[in-house]
Design a protein around this motif. Sequence first.
Motif, PDB file in Angstrom:
ATOM      1  N   GLY A   1      -0.167   8.286  -6.471  1.00 46.60           N
ATOM      2  CA  GLY A   1      -1.440   8.428  -6.020  1.00 46.60           C
ATOM      3  C   GLY A   1      -1.726   8.791  -4.431  1.00 46.60           C
ATOM      4  N   GLN A   2      -0.604   9.104  -4.063  1.00 48.48           N
ATOM      5  CA  GLN A   2      -0.506   9.345  -2.206  1.00 48.48           C
ATOM      6  C   GLN A   2      -0.882  10.788  -2.064  1.00 48.48           C
ATOM      7  N   ASN A   3      -1.405  10.755  -0.854  1.00 45.88           N
ATOM      8  CA  ASN A   3      -1.619  12.253  -0.073  1.00 45.88           C
ATOM      9  C   ASN A   3      -0.784  12.519   0.976  1.00 45.88           C
TER      10      ASN A   3
ATOM     11  N   LEU B   1       0.773  -1.068   0.087  1.00 42.41           N
ATOM     12  CA  LEU B   1       0.246   0.212   0.093  1.00 42.41           C
ATOM     13  C   LEU B   1       0.782   1.148   0.080  1.00 42.41           C
ATOM     14  N   MET B   2       0.640   2.136  -0.972  1.00 45.73           N
ATOM     15  CA  MET B   2       1.433   3.207  -1.139  1.00 45.73           C
ATOM     16  C   MET B   2       0.770   4.552  -0.448  1.00 45.73           C
ATOM     17  N   GLY B   3       0.549   4.609   0.883  1.00 44.12           N
ATOM     18  CA  GLY B   3      -0.100   5.538   1.458  1.00 44.12           C
ATOM     19  C   GLY B   3      -0.627   5.187   2.744  1.00 44.12           C
TER      20      GLY B   3
ATOM     21  N   GLN C   1      -5.454   8.326  -5.490  1.00 40.03           N
ATOM     22  CA  GLN C   1      -5.474   7.807  -4.242  1.00 40.03           C
ATOM     23  C   GLN C   1      -6.811   6.946  -4.063  1.00 40.03           C
ATOM     24  N   LEU C   2      -7.785   7.061  -4.788  1.00 34.82           N
ATOM     25  CA  LEU C   2      -9.066   6.185  -4.933  1.00 34.82           C
ATOM     26  C   LEU C   2      -8.551   4.904  -5.445  1.00 34.82           C
TER      27      LEU C   2
END
Length: 690
Positions: free
Chosen positions: A535-537, A451-453, A469-470
């Motif tokens: 797509g990370q935050n 998981l990248m986030g 992110q979604l």
Amino acid sequence: MSYDIRQSQVIHTWPAGSMIDFPQLSLIMLNHDHQYNDWGNPDPAGQNQANSRNTVNDARLAEAFKVDAFILPPARDGISALSTWAIRFPRMNYCPQCGLMHLTNRASGMMPTPRGRSYNTEMKPVHCPACFNHQTSKGPAVIPMRFVIATEEGFLDDFPWDWYVHKNKPDERNKGNKLYYKSKGGSASLADIQIESRKEDNTFVAVRDLSKIFDQEIFAERTASEGNYLQYVNGFLPKPWKGWHNDNSFISEVVTVPDESTIWNGDELTDTAKRRFPRTLQKGAGNVIFPIVYSGILLPESTYDQQCPPEVQQKIQTLMTERIDDAPDEYASMINEEWKTYILKVVNRNPNHGLLRLGHPLAMVVQFISNFFGESPTERAADRSELLRLQEFKAFTGEINDDEKVWFKKRAINGAAYNSGLPSAMLSEVVLLEKISALKVYRGFTRVKPLMGEELVFADLADNLQGKQLEEFERIQDSRKDPVHTRELPAFEVKGEGILIRFSDTLLNEWTKAYPDRRLDVINNNQRQANADFGQNKKMTSKRYLFLHTLSHILLKELSEDCGYSLSSLAEIIYCSDDTKTGTNEEMNAILIYTTTSDAEGSLGGLVEKGLPENLRDIIIKGVDKARWCSSDPLCISADSGQGFMGLNLAACYSCVLLPETSCERMNQYLDRATIVGTLTQEEIGLFNH
């Protein structure tokens, strides 16, 4: 056959969705809610009857995950007959004598696995009927195939041997031909392993070696009659950890089949195609499953204000579930903002609503509802993570010292007792946590890549996530089979000890002026690029976090050598607030080092003893002295463009400060030894050179 599984392994090593290998037997673990009350019956009277479920009720963590409680894996107690459950996977096996491949079905494929006890008699290997031995009254035990297919979206299946071997004879697919696994014996390469197809009368049909099975492109190639592989399976792929659909197939879900125009970019697959199409993995490969486990500290309720009491949260969740069940098309896709508006409207219109019969005034109920969904619902997940850490920090540094209901006992020592030999008034306080317990919550897992986030651990579809992110969130496979109705997450409680080291806010804020902005900019610019790519935050890091995290790694290594704990049984939590909180009562500058072992080793007192002034001060000095030189210097200390994964470190490598990733809260990212000891040309930027 017998094998013991500990409770902690059900969360970390073999959680739902993972595969477990034994001689002549391969299984996949099922969700804890696969069948009603698999992990125990409700015991509302609290009488701890046999086979009652064992839960942990923690209001703040339950609210963060939007559940009622956390359920512990069954444990051996001499009375309970509960088990975790698994089914045979992969289904395809081959005979080591004749090579005939056998496909197991439901009747031979489900069995309980032990939660600390021996397997029962059903845990038997399958025997080859074609090689029946009259002396033993059975054939040789077949061996599970070692290749599976998986997608980035979490699907998992047997490798499609029938589809693969009949590539050039598609009309022979699904005709019931016998398949044989054969090795030419020339070498150990895949090219020397073949799958051969024959009809029932032994007529040869086709043969194909395995040299191409790791090429993802084979699943996207089209045939005139059946299209690509996803079209061949009619857009459905299985999720075997959710159990059987019928006697011969696992529960499957729909895959969005990419349009032909979005599959290829020249001779390469597009990112969309790589995400959607399966790829071949060895069943024991590390990327078959990446468990998502959150470690939260269990705190006495008196140390924090409840954002939304459990009884209010349960009413909200029940209302949402009822609406989704009654009208899924209308309610299932509602986001947090819409739910908050809807429930507030319902409560205001109905003075007898169940939420108002809990004893709280209307204004307080309204606030509880807002807290549950978040003041800024689209940022709920990230805000929740920060709030949990702030609550823990205040509990450690507050006045409550122990609690009979929670494994929690602490003793604070003024930092002045430690500061001799350290930079001026460096430590403001050290808290010796003689009792501390952490809850390891199994949120779910991803496949193919991690998981990248980490902020997504608290997210759900109602958070209205967008874009990449979604997409990243949708890769998470929930640890529950039915997340809408199952209001418990699997978890395991670890009891141990720890040391909280709190640093002087004034000293750290003054030091940040000496640490160059350009070094921080390198890491944050790399973080911005990673956010765009994956797509990370993730928020940008700070100078204070770089210092605290790097020093934590140095101390973890030194404490492991000094106190007797293995490095893998120690872990860290960095309490570092945003720069916007500087000067407020929410400013945090602290390191928590605690034990994470699940047995008696975690509470022997060796770590707390090293937190005493006469010990910890020398450990800090000794660790920093070792960090002044790395065996990879001058390359390591001179790194100025970012190194490590995504370039999120500067002066940090495995020869100096990097740790086993089980001990690090940020996967060995955001580290710079220069914050501690400076660089070869700028020694003054290291805080320990002041």
